[in-house]
Write a protein that holds these residues in place. Structure first.
Motif, short mmCIF file in Angstrom:
data_model
loop_
_atom_site.label_atom_id
_atom_site.label_comp_id
_atom_site.label_asym_id
_atom_site.label_seq_id
_atom_site.Cartn_x
_atom_site.Cartn_y
_atom_site.Cartn_z
N MET A 190 48.00 35.06 51.30
CA MET A 190 47.39 34.84 50.01
C MET A 190 47.06 36.20 49.41
SD MET A 190 44.11 32.59 48.91
CE MET A 190 45.15 31.23 48.45
N LYS A 191 47.10 36.26 48.08
CA LYS A 191 46.73 37.48 47.37
C LYS A 191 45.50 37.20 46.51
CE LYS A 191 51.36 39.33 47.23
NZ LYS A 191 52.44 39.88 46.44
N THR A 192 44.52 38.08 46.63
CA THR A 192 43.30 37.95 45.84
C THR A 192 43.08 39.25 45.08
OG1 THR A 192 42.30 36.39 47.37
CG2 THR A 192 40.80 37.62 45.96
N ASN A 193 42.78 39.12 43.79
CA ASN A 193 42.46 40.27 42.95
C ASN A 193 41.02 40.15 42.49
OD1 ASN A 193 45.10 41.29 43.08
ND2 ASN A 193 45.74 40.02 41.38
N LEU A 194 40.27 41.22 42.67
CA LEU A 194 38.88 41.25 42.24
C LEU A 194 38.73 42.26 41.11
CD1 LEU A 194 37.98 41.65 45.87
CD2 LEU A 194 36.97 39.78 44.63
N GLN A 195 38.07 41.87 40.05
CA GLN A 195 37.73 42.80 38.97
C GLN A 195 36.30 43.24 39.21
OE1 GLN A 195 39.78 43.86 36.23
NE2 GLN A 195 38.13 45.36 36.19
N TYR B 224 29.29 47.27 44.95
CA TYR B 224 30.18 47.19 43.80
C TYR B 224 30.24 45.75 43.29
CZ TYR B 224 31.34 51.61 45.89
OH TYR B 224 31.23 52.87 46.45
N PRO B 225 29.52 45.44 42.22
CA PRO B 225 29.51 44.07 41.69
C PRO B 225 30.91 43.59 41.28
CG PRO B 225 27.75 45.37 40.72
CD PRO B 225 28.63 46.32 41.47
N VAL B 226 31.22 42.36 41.68
CA VAL B 226 32.50 41.74 41.34
C VAL B 226 32.29 40.86 40.11
CG1 VAL B 226 34.30 40.15 42.12
CG2 VAL B 226 33.31 41.80 43.72
N LEU B 227 33.10 41.10 39.07
CA LEU B 227 32.99 40.37 37.81
C LEU B 227 33.90 39.16 37.75
CD1 LEU B 227 33.03 43.51 35.47
CD2 LEU B 227 31.03 42.34 36.43
N ASP B 228 35.02 39.20 38.47
CA ASP B 228 36.00 38.11 38.40
C ASP B 228 36.86 38.11 39.66
OD1 ASP B 228 37.33 35.95 37.12
OD2 ASP B 228 38.89 37.29 36.41
N ILE B 229 37.29 36.90 40.07
CA ILE B 229 38.18 36.75 41.23
C ILE B 229 39.35 35.87 40.83
CG2 ILE B 229 38.41 35.85 43.57
CD1 ILE B 229 35.44 35.98 43.88
N GLU C 28 35.88 34.47 48.75
CA GLU C 28 34.42 34.63 48.64
C GLU C 28 33.88 35.61 49.68
OE1 GLU C 28 32.05 33.65 46.40
OE2 GLU C 28 33.78 33.02 45.21
N GLU C 29 34.47 35.59 50.87
CA GLU C 29 34.06 36.54 51.90
C GLU C 29 34.45 37.96 51.52
OE1 GLU C 29 34.22 33.97 56.01
OE2 GLU C 29 36.13 34.33 54.98
N ILE C 30 35.62 38.12 50.93
CA ILE C 30 36.07 39.43 50.47
C ILE C 30 35.13 39.92 49.37
CG2 ILE C 30 37.93 40.65 49.25
CD1 ILE C 30 39.87 38.72 50.80
N LYS C 31 34.81 39.05 48.43
CA LYS C 31 33.86 39.39 47.37
C LYS C 31 32.53 39.86 47.96
CE LYS C 31 31.13 37.40 43.67
NZ LYS C 31 30.59 36.19 43.08
N GLY C 32 32.04 39.14 48.97
CA GLY C 32 30.79 39.48 49.61
C GLY C 32 30.81 40.87 50.24
N ILE C 33 31.92 41.22 50.85
CA ILE C 33 32.06 42.55 51.47
C ILE C 33 31.98 43.63 50.40
CG2 ILE C 33 33.67 44.09 52.68
CD1 ILE C 33 34.65 41.48 54.14
N VAL C 34 32.73 43.45 49.30
CA VAL C 34 32.74 44.44 48.22
C VAL C 34 31.35 44.58 47.60
CG1 VAL C 34 33.73 44.99 45.95
CG2 VAL C 34 35.21 44.13 47.78
N GLU C 35 30.68 43.46 47.38
CA GLU C 35 29.35 43.51 46.78
C GLU C 35 28.32 44.11 47.73
OE1 GLU C 35 28.72 39.56 45.11
OE2 GLU C 35 29.49 40.34 43.20
N LYS C 36 28.47 43.86 49.01
CA LYS C 36 27.55 44.44 50.01
C LYS C 36 27.68 45.96 50.02
CE LYS C 36 26.14 43.98 54.81
NZ LYS C 36 26.42 43.35 56.10
N LEU C 37 28.86 46.46 49.69
CA LEU C 37 29.08 47.91 49.61
C LEU C 37 28.49 48.50 48.33
CD1 LEU C 37 32.75 48.07 50.93
CD2 LEU C 37 30.68 48.85 52.12
#
Length: 72
Positions: free
Chosen positions: A1-6, A64-69, A53-62
């Protein structure tokens, strides 16, 4: 699967290395790439091991707020 986060705008190139290193070390992540100029994080992953959602959580924990997935 491919996920893009803004995300919000990155302020330094070291942000890229920090995010890529953390995501690429996760079980189920095949490849993670950060696009500095467009503030996007592109991740190829096994949905059975790590989801968007887990990927988003990792980025935000670092820090960097995620605006879109978007996943496909």
């Amino acid at each position: 699967m491919k996920t893009n986060l803004q995300t919000e705008t990155f302020t330094c190139p070291s942000c890229i290395k920090k995010i890529e290193r953390n995501l690429n070390s996760q079980e189920g992540v095949d490849a993670a790439k950060v696009l500095f100029n467009s503030s996007k994080v592109k991740v190829e992953h096994d949905e059975n091991q790590i989801n968007a959602e887990e990927i988003k959580g990792i980025v935000e924990k670092l820090g960097y707020p995620v605006l879109d997935i978007k996943s496909r």
